[in-house]
Design a protein around this motif. Structure first.
Motif: not given
Length: 250
Positions: A131-157
């Motif tokens: 789960k990526l829960s960051e938007l729930n508290i008003g931030i986002g998965p900015f730091v981990v986003g590149p790693a997740i997008e690289r592995k899973m693709g932009l659509s899944a991320m």
């Protein structure tokens, strides 16, 4: 187990790096710094040919960053330093010249998904929902986003980032490329991780180093990129929206 730790255990040329925190393996800054350094040191240790990244406990692989530290951020620089914790670990994994196998035995959230995505070959149990829960508290998965997008693709991320309330099952994460294999039990997972890691130790270390460089091609700017992303999160966490949200979680 009640005290946080990071430890390295070498068996049959495999370096098992294990982290633990009693709060569902949510990681404070000092543990993240130690984890990054341990990965870097293992990368230069001639007694180690392959690294396994794992966590202590049975139920949760990693619940992300320390909530107690998060709620005490009062300025942007402290916020940047806080969010740089996972950035530094991801960059250590990226730069490590050895294959890193992920062993994900349970649920993983936020920064923990970033760790799983930054391994070179990630194996999981059927309990390893994400789960990526960051938007729930008003931030986002900015730091981990590149790693997740690289592995899973932009659509899944983007799907799991937007649907911040939902856990996605391990089978889904496997279909999207995060996990290579999913096992029915932790015991089966551990047997497979051990066999895979020890088999990889029979490969030419120079070939592994060159393959790893190819796998991570295009990420050479991540020292700068992830620092910028950490600064973004460090600013957003000071917003009135996030401060009000965090009060509800106290």
């Amino acid at each position: 187990m009640s005290q946080p730790y990071v430890k390295l255990d070498i068996q049959n040329e495999v370096g098992y790096i294990e982290f633990f925190h009693p709060a569902h393996n949510s990681l404070p800054g000092d543990i993240l710094a130690k984890l990054a350094q341990t990965i870097t040191d293992a990368g230069t240790n001639d007694d180690i040919k392959v690294i396994v990244l794992k966590s202590g406990g049975d139920r949760t692989f990693c619940a992300g960053a320390s909530f107690n530290e998060l709620i005490n951020i009062n300025d942007a620089e402290t916020g940047k330093v806080f969010f740089s914790g996972f950035a530094n670990v991801i960059n250590a994994m990226r730069k490590c010249p050895k294959f890193i196998i992920g062993r994900v035995q349970g649920k993983t959230v936020g920064g923990g998904v970033g760790l799983a995505a930054s391994t070179d070959y990630c194996m999981a149990s059927k309990f390893a929902a994400i789960k990526l829960s960051e938007l729930n508290i008003g931030i986002g998965p900015f730091v981990v986003g590149p790693a997740i997008e690289r592995k899973m693709g932009l659509s899944a991320m983007s799907q799991i980032a937007i649907d911040a309330n939902s856990f996605y099952p391990a089978d889904w994460a496997q279909q999207k490329g995060l996990y290579t294999q999913v096992y029915d039990s932790t015991e089966a997972l551990d047997e497979a991780v051990k066999a895979t890691a020890e088999h990889l130790c029979t490969y030419n270390p120079e070939a592994i180093k060159e393959m790893k460089a190819i796998f991570w091609k295009g990420t050479e700017d991540w020292d700068t990129l992830l620092a910028e992303r950490a600064a973004t999160s460090g600013t957003l966490v000071l917003s009135e929206f996030t401060k009000e949200k965090l009060k509800t979680y106290k």
